[in-house]
Write a protein that holds these residues in place. Structure first.
Motif, PDB file in Angstrom:
ATOM      1  N   ALA A  52       0.833  -1.213   0.000  1.00  0.00           N
ATOM      2  CA  ALA A  52       0.000   0.000   0.000  1.00  0.00           C
ATOM      3  C   ALA A  52       0.867   1.262   0.000  1.00  0.00           C
ATOM      4  CB  ALA A  52      -0.941  -0.001   1.203  1.00  0.00           C
ATOM      5  N   ASP A  53       1.974   1.242   0.736  1.00  0.00           N
ATOM      6  CA  ASP A  53       2.885   2.392   0.759  1.00  0.00           C
ATOM      7  C   ASP A  53       3.557   2.578  -0.597  1.00  0.00           C
ATOM      8  OD1 ASP A  53       2.285   2.876   3.434  1.00  0.00           O
ATOM      9  OD2 ASP A  53       4.048   1.780   4.169  1.00  0.00           O
ATOM     10  N   GLU A  55       2.362   1.621  -3.540  1.00  0.00           N
ATOM     11  CA  GLU A  55       1.353   2.108  -4.488  1.00  0.00           C
ATOM     12  C   GLU A  55       1.064   3.588  -4.275  1.00  0.00           C
ATOM     13  OE1 GLU A  55      -1.838  -0.689  -3.982  1.00  0.00           O
ATOM     14  OE2 GLU A  55      -0.589  -2.324  -4.739  1.00  0.00           O
ATOM     15  N   ALA A  56       1.020   4.038  -3.025  1.00  0.00           N
ATOM     16  CA  ALA A  56       0.794   5.456  -2.746  1.00  0.00           C
ATOM     17  C   ALA A  56       1.962   6.296  -3.275  1.00  0.00           C
ATOM     18  CB  ALA A  56       0.614   5.672  -1.249  1.00  0.00           C
ATOM     19  N   PHE A  57       3.184   5.816  -3.073  1.00  0.00           N
ATOM     20  CA  PHE A  57       4.375   6.511  -3.568  1.00  0.00           C
ATOM     21  C   PHE A  57       4.340   6.589  -5.089  1.00  0.00           C
ATOM     22  CE2 PHE A  57       8.779   6.822  -4.904  1.00  0.00           C
ATOM     23  CZ  PHE A  57       9.314   7.752  -4.024  1.00  0.00           C
ATOM     24  N   GLU A  58       4.005   5.467  -5.737  1.00  0.00           N
ATOM     25  CA  GLU A  58       3.932   5.447  -7.189  1.00  0.00           C
ATOM     26  C   GLU A  58       2.845   6.381  -7.707  1.00  0.00           C
ATOM     27  OE1 GLU A  58       5.483   0.865  -7.914  1.00  0.00           O
ATOM     28  OE2 GLU A  58       3.335   1.249  -7.781  1.00  0.00           O
ATOM     29  N   GLN A  59       1.717   6.403  -7.048  1.00  0.00           N
ATOM     30  CA  GLN A  59       0.624   7.281  -7.474  1.00  0.00           C
ATOM     31  C   GLN A  59       1.023   8.742  -7.352  1.00  0.00           C
ATOM     32  OE1 GLN A  59      -2.197   6.310  -8.984  1.00  0.00           O
ATOM     33  NE2 GLN A  59      -2.591   8.472  -9.311  1.00  0.00           N
ATOM     34  N   GLU A  60       1.711   9.083  -6.266  1.00  0.00           N
ATOM     35  CA  GLU A  60       2.173  10.452  -6.083  1.00  0.00           C
ATOM     36  C   GLU A  60       3.150  10.842  -7.197  1.00  0.00           C
ATOM     37  OE1 GLU A  60       4.882  13.065  -3.022  1.00  0.00           O
ATOM     38  OE2 GLU A  60       3.888  11.267  -2.264  1.00  0.00           O
ATOM     39  N   ARG A  61       4.063   9.948  -7.532  1.00  0.00           N
ATOM     40  CA  ARG A  61       5.022  10.213  -8.600  1.00  0.00           C
ATOM     41  C   ARG A  61       4.332  10.324  -9.952  1.00  0.00           C
ATOM     42  NH1 ARG A  61       6.862  12.210  -5.307  1.00  0.00           N
ATOM     43  NH2 ARG A  61       8.291  11.401  -3.804  1.00  0.00           N
ATOM     44  N   THR A  63       1.295  11.344 -10.476  1.00  0.00           N
ATOM     45  CA  THR A  63       0.615  12.635 -10.478  1.00  0.00           C
ATOM     46  C   THR A  63       1.603  13.765 -10.749  1.00  0.00           C
ATOM     47  OG1 THR A  63      -1.012  11.819  -8.901  1.00  0.00           O
ATOM     48  CG2 THR A  63      -0.822  14.190  -9.103  1.00  0.00           C
TER      49      THR A  63
END
Length: 71
Positions: A52-53, A55-61, A63
């Motif tokens: 989950a961490d 995926e959140a990091f990847e999503q932020e990048r 964006t």
């Protein structure tokens, strides 16, 4: 059902980066990680990453439009 954590090697391969780059992201505090080593067992830094961490990091990048190593 227990969470399956990623190792440093797995995450570096997933992102196509080196272990030193991954360690810099971790050391900078930009990438969440877990130390699963028990001090008394003599293992050094049994580092793992929660999916989950990651995926959140990847999503932020995604964006921001930057690669993990450019974080």
């Amino acid at each position: 059902m227990p969470t399956e954590y990623l190792t440093r090697e797995q995450l570096a391969q997933r992102w196509g980066i080196g272990l030193k780059t991954l360690d810099r992201l971790r050391a900078s505090g930009r990438l969440a990680w877990i130390n699963l080593s028990a001090e008394e067992d003599g293992q050094r830094d049994l580092v793992r990453f929660k999916p989950a961490d990651i995926e959140a990091f990847e999503q932020e990048r995604k964006t921001r439009g930057s690669a993990p190593e450019a974080a």
